[in-house]
Design a protein around this motif. Structure first.
Motif, PDB file in Angstrom:
ATOM      1  N   SER A  48      -4.549  11.361   1.577  1.00 48.67           N
ATOM      2  CA  SER A  48      -2.817  11.851   2.113  1.00 48.67           C
ATOM      3  C   SER A  48      -2.324  10.740   3.409  1.00 48.67           C
ATOM      4  N   GLU A  49      -3.074   9.581   3.525  1.00 50.80           N
ATOM      5  CA  GLU A  49      -3.508   8.957   5.036  1.00 50.80           C
ATOM      6  C   GLU A  49      -3.217   7.782   5.159  1.00 50.80           C
ATOM      7  N   ILE A  50      -3.416   7.486   3.792  1.00 53.40           N
ATOM      8  CA  ILE A  50      -2.858   5.681   3.061  1.00 53.40           C
ATOM      9  C   ILE A  50      -1.842   5.715   2.451  1.00 53.40           C
ATOM     10  N   SER A  51      -0.933   4.688   2.727  1.00 50.37           N
ATOM     11  CA  SER A  51      -0.333   3.987   2.121  1.00 50.37           C
ATOM     12  C   SER A  51      -0.159   4.184   0.445  1.00 50.37           C
ATOM     13  N   LEU A  52       0.696   3.492  -0.025  1.00 54.82           N
ATOM     14  CA  LEU A  52       0.845   3.811  -2.096  1.00 54.82           C
ATOM     15  C   LEU A  52       0.038   2.191  -1.933  1.00 54.82           C
ATOM     16  N   GLY A  53       0.221   1.442  -0.735  1.00 56.57           N
ATOM     17  CA  GLY A  53      -0.026  -0.281  -1.233  1.00 56.57           C
ATOM     18  C   GLY A  53      -2.005  -0.237  -0.678  1.00 56.57           C
ATOM     19  N   GLU A  54      -2.058   0.636   0.076  1.00 51.76           N
ATOM     20  CA  GLU A  54      -3.794   0.101   0.779  1.00 51.76           C
ATOM     21  C   GLU A  54      -4.179   1.338  -0.670  1.00 51.76           C
ATOM     22  N   LYS A  55      -3.289   2.060  -1.376  1.00 50.43           N
ATOM     23  CA  LYS A  55      -4.346   2.626  -2.494  1.00 50.43           C
ATOM     24  C   LYS A  55      -4.987   1.937  -3.587  1.00 50.43           C
ATOM     25  N   ILE A  56      -2.825   0.801  -3.904  1.00 53.37           N
ATOM     26  CA  ILE A  56      -3.241   0.733  -5.398  1.00 53.37           C
ATOM     27  C   ILE A  56      -4.627  -0.669  -4.719  1.00 53.37           C
ATOM     28  N   TYR A  57      -4.776  -1.576  -3.301  1.00 58.13           N
ATOM     29  CA  TYR A  57      -5.093  -2.577  -3.105  1.00 58.13           C
ATOM     30  C   TYR A  57      -6.990  -1.476  -3.066  1.00 58.13           C
ATOM     31  N   LYS A  58      -7.058  -0.834  -2.715  1.00 57.91           N
ATOM     32  CA  LYS A  58      -8.466  -0.399  -2.643  1.00 57.91           C
ATOM     33  C   LYS A  58      -9.456  -0.292  -3.828  1.00 57.91           C
ATOM     34  N   SER A  59      -8.391   1.077  -5.113  1.00 55.26           N
ATOM     35  CA  SER A  59      -8.772   1.239  -6.459  1.00 55.26           C
ATOM     36  C   SER A  59      -8.764  -0.165  -7.159  1.00 55.26           C
TER      37      SER A  59
END
Length: 235
Positions: free
Chosen positions: A27-38
């Protein structure tokens, strides 16, 4: 390098799925960062499978180091060189006049040296694991014949990795003066380094060295963030 299938594909997949789940639930990272990391995780998994099927991949952290050390060796007439590699076989397929590799316990470089001498001694990613690196350096100096060379590579800003121990890190300057202390003339020591924050961040987050994907992984060098250090010292 090539690797046989030591870890089951299903085990690798379970590990990757666990990582993806953690990314999505963070919950501490943004949606964009989640997409990037995924997306990075998908790339990592694809290369993991490719590697485990016996194909050759190079670690991102080694790309520039391998390129630059190859240039250094090519500049000293490798076809004429009698070569010893310590605790590894990274250079076994290179075109040398002769080549041999010795590892512990056949050769404990901290307390032993061979009676024969060599045109080139190589130690790749070895010295950080030695309890007595100066003793090892002096032994290698004795095994290099006059006019011969010692090629050494070591990590710098990467995590501790016990194999079986992890003891030391050197900067370019530190490695140069360490080799001089071992006996090599300071003016005959060439050094180099490579690293960048993107590579170090990936290593810090994942605890592993990612495999290089062209156009995805940057090879830009940031001098203040070295991951790999190398030197070629002439006796």
């Amino acid at each position: 390098m090539k690797l046989t299938l030591k870890t089951g594909i299903s085990q690798v997949l379970r590990r990757e799925l666990t990582t993806w789940r953690e990314i999505c639930q963070d919950s501490e990272i943004s949606l964009g960062e989640k997409i990037y990391k995924s997306w990075r995780q998908i790339i990592s998994y694809a290369y993991n499978l490719y590697w485990r099927m016996g194909n050759e991949c190079e670690q991102w952290i080694r790309i520039v180091m391998n390129q630059e050390t190859k240039k250094l060796v090519e500049s000293i007439n490798p076809l004429e060189l009698k070569v010893l590699e310590i605790s590894g076989k990274q250079w076994q397929d290179f075109s040398f006049h002769s080549y041999k590799s010795l590892s512990y316990p056949d050769l404990d470089i901290c307390s032993q040296k061979l009676d024969e001498t060599f045109d080139l001694v190589i130690a790749e990613q070895v010295f950080e694991h030695l309890l007595w690196p100066y003793r090892a350096g002096r032994n290698i100096y004795e095994m290099v014949q006059p006019g011969g060379y010692f090629l050494i590579t070591v990590p710098f800003l990467i995590r501790v990795h016990h194999c079986p121990v992890d003891c030391t890190r050197w900067t370019e300057t530190g490695l140069k003066y360490f080799l001089a202390e071992c006996g090599f003339p300071l003016e005959h020591i060439q050094t180099g380094s490579w690293g960048n924050r993107q590579c170090l961040r990936s290593h810090a987050e994942n605890g592993i060295c990612e495999y290089y994907v062209k156009y995805w992984h940057s090879l830009k060098n940031e001098e203040l963030y070295p991951a790999s250090i190398w030197a070629l010292a002439k006796k």
